[in-house]
Design an enzyme around this catalytic site. Structure first.
Site, PDB file in Angstrom:
ATOM      1  N   PHE A   1       0.810  -1.214   0.000  1.00 57.16           N
ATOM      2  CA  PHE A   1       0.000   0.000   0.000  1.00 57.16           C
ATOM      3  C   PHE A   1       0.844   1.266   0.000  1.00 57.16           C
ATOM      4  O   PHE A   1       0.372   2.336  -0.408  1.00 57.16           O
ATOM      5  CB  PHE A   1      -0.958   0.001   1.207  1.00 57.16           C
ATOM      6  CG  PHE A   1      -0.381   0.529   2.482  1.00 57.16           C
ATOM      7  CD1 PHE A   1      -0.521   1.871   2.828  1.00 57.16           C
ATOM      8  CD2 PHE A   1       0.284  -0.308   3.371  1.00 57.16           C
ATOM      9  CE1 PHE A   1      -0.003   2.365   4.017  1.00 57.16           C
ATOM     10  CE2 PHE A   1       0.804   0.180   4.555  1.00 57.16           C
ATOM     11  CZ  PHE A   1       0.665   1.525   4.882  1.00 57.16           C
ATOM     12  N   LYS A   2       2.102   1.168   0.404  1.00 54.55           N
ATOM     13  CA  LYS A   2       2.953   2.358   0.428  1.00 54.55           C
ATOM     14  C   LYS A   2       3.126   2.969  -0.969  1.00 54.55           C
ATOM     15  O   LYS A   2       3.397   4.155  -1.102  1.00 54.55           O
ATOM     16  CB  LYS A   2       4.325   2.013   1.014  1.00 54.55           C
ATOM     17  CG  LYS A   2       4.295   1.395   2.418  1.00 54.55           C
ATOM     18  CD  LYS A   2       3.801   2.366   3.454  1.00 54.55           C
ATOM     19  CE  LYS A   2       3.716   1.733   4.832  1.00 54.55           C
ATOM     20  NZ  LYS A   2       4.979   1.489   5.470  1.00 54.55           N
ATOM     21  N   ASP A   3       2.943   2.156  -2.019  1.00 55.44           N
ATOM     22  CA  ASP A   3       3.059   2.686  -3.383  1.00 55.44           C
ATOM     23  C   ASP A   3       2.016   3.768  -3.657  1.00 55.44           C
ATOM     24  O   ASP A   3       2.253   4.671  -4.466  1.00 55.44           O
ATOM     25  CB  ASP A   3       2.870   1.569  -4.418  1.00 55.44           C
ATOM     26  CG  ASP A   3       4.030   0.587  -4.460  1.00 55.44           C
ATOM     27  OD1 ASP A   3       5.178   1.028  -4.283  1.00 55.44           O
ATOM     28  OD2 ASP A   3       3.778  -0.613  -4.657  1.00 55.44           O
TER      29      ASP A   3
ATOM     30  N   THR B   1       7.864   0.587   3.361  1.00 55.87           N
ATOM     31  CA  THR B   1       8.146   1.985   3.022  1.00 55.87           C
ATOM     32  C   THR B   1       9.428   2.097   2.209  1.00 55.87           C
ATOM     33  O   THR B   1       9.501   2.845   1.226  1.00 55.87           O
ATOM     34  CB  THR B   1       8.271   2.851   4.293  1.00 55.87           C
ATOM     35  OG1 THR B   1       6.997   2.931   4.926  1.00 55.87           O
ATOM     36  CG2 THR B   1       8.735   4.258   3.971  1.00 55.87           C
TER      37      THR B   1
END
Length: 472
Positions: A109-111, A142
């Site tokens: 999800f950090k993308d 991250t």
């Protein structure tokens, strides 16, 4: 829209300046002077937008110093390597829907925020004719998201600290296999909190920070938080697509968020404050459940490195959540002196007792919490697979386990997906006995030589390394 520091010592500044600043000069975190507001009519107008278009609208409320056409170009470029939906929603039964945040280049999800941040940093640095040396800390995802978003950029160098032996083999390969000249991986003896402390020490030395042009991409960077707000709007819009138009306004949903550094759920807190009809924000912790203890009891008791467990959801192995400071700022009525008192109590006695304020956490802010263990996540991965055929990663499993404790009739429960299961294949095999398949590209990455500098938990050694390799 201008930004101030939670510690009260920063002159209000525009969005583009906060991107480069990272940690505020007074050691605090940048927050909006006031959250922008979105009414029901605007939400309806946004319903037909694609994800990049919605991102431009939401981020435009934060980045008022950047022309909207430039933002639209940046968001279009940020999500070009995602599928058309960018963030697909899919039901896994029991009234739970997964918000698919792991469709980007590093499968996490950090993308979602980092791809935008890479575009935004490039844009701002080009216009200022400056360079930036990112010093960040990662518990797993991250680092790879930042490095893949910033690799090969002429004006940015990345120094990413990770805890030795605390990430999955996939996470290590995803970071350490990069050989771009502007990417520097540093494996620190210790846990994530040690890495984060080192980052804050360098950022807190203003002379060194200015001399070395230091910035941040951890969720202390307000740009990360703002970009993550977008998918709360998107998820609410997609859920309410199925609701009759006359019933959409005020239709509430709840979100469960696997939480480590409190950045992802803080973005939901901002979205709720902006006008997204969110009933509950459910924080899911693993065995390092400092935040769960805080939201259940009002007592915040950070743990030492020695007391921080190594778990099978390693990206949540954090005992000092930086973004909690932004929540505390709101809790104490945006009073910087009370924020300072909060941290002074931790320094002096190792904990803060806000139990008198605890009833407000849910009643006023909608935040509740729960804890998941290794046995819980194995059982949850297994039950989700049996019921739906879906394979979820261990962090998402923590979210599903805790979400089940807060289900309410007629209130959709959305769980934010954290990563693709391939990043944690060993745990998946343990849970359901399945050997996950890897694409030829991923197999090459896993087999590639790794480039990493091992370092003691030593501020001076890190200073010397950064100074020797920084862009100027």
């Amino acid at each position: 829209m201008r930004y101030i520091s939670t510690r009260g010592g920063m002159t209000p500044q525009p969005f583009s300046e906060t991107l480069l600043e990272g940690l505020a000069p007074d050691g605090g975190l940048a927050v909006p002077e006031q959250l922008p507001q979105v009414d029901a009519e605007t939400l309806e107008r946004w319903r037909a937008l694609t994800y990049p278009q919605l991102a431009a609208e939401v981020l435009g409320l934060f980045a008022t110093d950047i022309p909207r056409e430039d933002l639209a170009r940046m968001t279009a470029d940020a999500y070009v390597d995602f599928p058309d939906a960018v963030v697909p929603l899919r039901s896994i039964g029991d009234g739970i829907t997964l918000v698919g945040l792991s469709e980007g280049p590093t499968l996490a999800f950090k993308d979602m925020a980092m791809q935008f941040l890479g575009q935004a940093l490039d844009y701002v640095l080009e216009r200022k004719d400056q360079v930036l040396n990112i010093v960040g800390a990662t518990s797993g995802d991250t680092g790879s998201a930042a490095e893949h978003a910033l690799r090969g950029k002429d004006r940015v160098s990345v120094f990413m600290l990770s805890p030795q032996g605390r990430m999955s083999s996939f996470q290590r390969a995803q970071m350490y296999s990069l050989d771009d000249a502007n990417v520097h991986n540093i494996a620190v003896e210790g846990v994530f909190d040690d890495c984060q402390n080192l980052v804050k020490k360098l950022a807190g030395d203003l002379e060194f920070k200015r001399a070395q042009h230091l910035g941040a991409v951890n969720s202390i960077n307000l740009g990360r938080i703002a970009a993550q707000v977008v998918y709360y709007f998107w998820a609410w819009l997609r859920v309410t697509d199925a609701v009759e138009p006359e019933f959409r306004s005020g239709f509430e949903v709840s979100f469960t968020v696997p939480s480590g550094n409190f950045g992802n759920i803080l973005s939901g807190f901002f979205a709720k404050g902006m006008g997204v009809p969110i009933r509950r924000l459910v924080l899911a912790a693993n065995e390092n459940n400092v935040l769960d203890e805080f939201f259940r009891t009002g007592v915040y008791r950070p743990r030492s490195a020695a007391d921080t467990h190594a778990t099978s959801s390693p990206s949540m192995d954090i005992s000092k959540a930086s973004n909690l400071e932004r929540f505390i700022f709101e809790l104490v009525g945006q009073d910087p002196s009370r924020v300072a008192d909060f941290f002074r109590s931790i320094d002096e006695q190792g904990f803060v007792d806000l139990s008198a304020e605890q009833p407000r956490f849910e009643a006023e802010f909608g935040v509740v919490s729960g804890t998941s263990t290794h046995a819980d996540r194995l059982a949850t991965i297994r039950s989700v697979h049996e019921a739906s055929g879906e394979i979820i990663d261990p962090h998402t499993a923590d979210g599903v386990k805790v979400a089940r404790e807060f289900l309410e009739t007629d209130v959709p429960m959305l769980v934010l997906e954290t990563a693709k299961p391939q990043k944690f294949a060993e745990t998946i095999t343990e849970a359901i006995g399945v050997e996950l398949e890897f694409s030829a590209e991923l197999q090459r990455m896993l087999a590639a030589p790794q480039h990493v500098t091992e370092m003691a938990d030593d501020e001076q050694a890190l200073r010397a390394f950064v100074a020797a390799n920084a862009l100027h």
